[in-house]
Enzyme design. Sequence first.
Site, PDB file in Angstrom:
ATOM      1  N   LYS A  32     -37.831   6.414  10.870  1.00 22.90           N
ATOM      2  CA  LYS A  32     -37.743   5.971   9.472  1.00 22.90           C
ATOM      3  C   LYS A  32     -36.407   5.287   9.267  1.00 22.90           C
ATOM      4  O   LYS A  32     -35.357   5.836   9.588  1.00 22.90           O
ATOM      5  CB  LYS A  32     -37.852   7.174   8.530  1.00 22.90           C
ATOM      6  N   ASP A  59     -38.464   2.707   4.608  1.00 22.28           N
ATOM      7  CA  ASP A  59     -38.465   3.502   3.369  1.00 22.28           C
ATOM      8  C   ASP A  59     -37.534   2.861   2.345  1.00 22.28           C
ATOM      9  O   ASP A  59     -36.393   3.272   2.185  1.00 22.28           O
ATOM     10  CB  ASP A  59     -37.994   4.916   3.767  1.00 22.28           C
ATOM     11  N   LYS A  61     -38.725   2.036  -0.955  1.00 26.48           N
ATOM     12  CA  LYS A  61     -39.169   2.495  -2.292  1.00 26.48           C
ATOM     13  C   LYS A  61     -39.085   1.402  -3.351  1.00 26.48           C
ATOM     14  O   LYS A  61     -38.346   1.513  -4.337  1.00 26.48           O
ATOM     15  CB  LYS A  61     -38.327   3.692  -2.742  1.00 26.48           C
ATOM     16  N   ASP A  64     -40.525  -2.786  -9.115  1.00 25.86           N
ATOM     17  CA  ASP A  64     -40.122  -3.966  -9.897  1.00 25.86           C
ATOM     18  C   ASP A  64     -41.396  -4.549 -10.510  1.00 25.86           C
ATOM     19  O   ASP A  64     -42.470  -3.939 -10.408  1.00 25.86           O
ATOM     20  CB  ASP A  64     -39.392  -4.968  -8.974  1.00 25.86           C
ATOM     21  N   THR A 119     -38.416  14.297  -5.280  1.00 27.41           N
ATOM     22  CA  THR A 119     -38.236  15.765  -5.276  1.00 27.41           C
ATOM     23  C   THR A 119     -36.925  16.171  -5.956  1.00 27.41           C
ATOM     24  O   THR A 119     -36.726  17.339  -6.246  1.00 27.41           O
ATOM     25  CB  THR A 119     -38.290  16.338  -3.840  1.00 27.41           C
ATOM     26  N   ARG A 211     -31.940  15.593   9.699  1.00 29.42           N
ATOM     27  CA  ARG A 211     -30.851  16.365  10.299  1.00 29.42           C
ATOM     28  C   ARG A 211     -31.234  17.427  11.325  1.00 29.42           C
ATOM     29  O   ARG A 211     -30.477  17.609  12.284  1.00 29.42           O
ATOM     30  CB  ARG A 211     -29.972  16.949   9.185  1.00 29.42           C
TER      31      ARG A 211
HETATM   32  O1  C5P Z   1     -32.175  15.343   6.994  1.00 29.53           O
HETATM   33  P1  C5P Z   1     -33.472  15.618   6.328  1.00 29.53           P
HETATM   34  O2  C5P Z   1     -34.525  16.217   7.245  1.00 29.53           O
HETATM   35  O3  C5P Z   1     -33.318  16.408   5.038  1.00 29.53           O
HETATM   36  O4  C5P Z   1     -34.005  14.167   5.946  1.00 29.53           O
HETATM   37  C1  C5P Z   1     -35.153  13.957   5.173  1.00 29.53           C
HETATM   38  C2  C5P Z   1     -35.356  12.489   4.959  1.00 29.53           C
HETATM   39  O5  C5P Z   1     -36.450  12.309   4.062  1.00 29.53           O
HETATM   40  C3  C5P Z   1     -34.176  11.756   4.322  1.00 29.53           C
HETATM   41  O6  C5P Z   1     -34.186  10.418   4.816  1.00 29.53           O
HETATM   42  C4  C5P Z   1     -34.502  11.787   2.840  1.00 29.53           C
HETATM   43  O7  C5P Z   1     -33.943  10.706   2.141  1.00 29.53           O
HETATM   44  C5  C5P Z   1     -36.024  11.656   2.870  1.00 29.53           C
HETATM   45  N1  C5P Z   1     -36.715  12.176   1.690  1.00 29.53           N
HETATM   46  C6  C5P Z   1     -36.586  13.486   1.261  1.00 29.53           C
HETATM   47  N2  C5P Z   1     -37.271  13.913   0.158  1.00 29.53           N
HETATM   48  C7  C5P Z   1     -38.046  13.056  -0.525  1.00 29.53           C
HETATM   49  C8  C5P Z   1     -38.180  11.734  -0.105  1.00 29.53           C
HETATM   50  C9  C5P Z   1     -37.475  11.315   1.029  1.00 29.53           C
HETATM   51  O8  C5P Z   1     -35.901  14.281   1.887  1.00 29.53           O
HETATM   52  N3  C5P Z   1     -38.717  13.490  -1.576  1.00 29.53           N
END
Ligand code: C5P
Length: 232
Positions: A32, A59, A61, A64, A119, A211
Amino acid sequence: MGKDVIIACDFDSKARTLEFLDNFKDKKPFVKIGMELFYSEGPDIVREIKKRGHRIFLDLKLHDIPNTVKKSMAVLSALDVDITNLHAGGAIPMMKAAVEGLTRPDGTRPLLIAVTQLTSTDQQTMENDLLIKEPIDKVVMHYASNAKKAGLDGVVCSPLEAGKVHEICGRDFITVTPGVRFADGDIGDQKRVMTPAQAKEIGSDYIVVGRPITAADNPVEAYERCLKEFID
Ligand code: C5P
């Protein structure tokens, strides 16, 4: 629908991203690319990662007016990404225009999914800032149904919502779920998390994992553990 683990490459430079992907040698994980990397490196980062043989979820998003989204989606489609997204809050005409823009002359197009409510938005924020008084689950499911009506392929949602989205929009409507953590891992700033095995159980089609893989001592091992728990 192919189930897969998508690695969120939340790095701020091409150099760090490619150095990270080099760890995987001839394995080519689905990645991603988000706003941070795209805005710092531009569309070349997408071409470079694609050339290396990875599938890409871009990603960005989009949100517009329909005409602007349609034209922007045509640009993203030419980049040959596999999945891209927009905000369902842009409403059905914007989502329909996005599908049109994304569709290539030969009729093919990347998968298009919608963000329902972020979220980071909770019931209180929705009521106070957006003046939406309905329960948040109802709003999320309504936005998912709108996305389906507009011809989109699925939504980004919490793994906790994936089962209900499938009930309402059908098994083929895909759910892409972030917020995944190992049972013995650090949850960081995510609030509502699930393990890869629980996400599998509940029927997520793709999990987005950042992460727990990017910050692991051994990212390849962490990625393989995700695949094993989510797919096997
Ligand atoms: O590091 P981590 O596993 O928390 O990363 C989750 C990824 O998913 C990040 O790129 C974050 O921006 C994305 N994301 C999220 N929750 C959402 C939409 C996207 O954590 N509702």
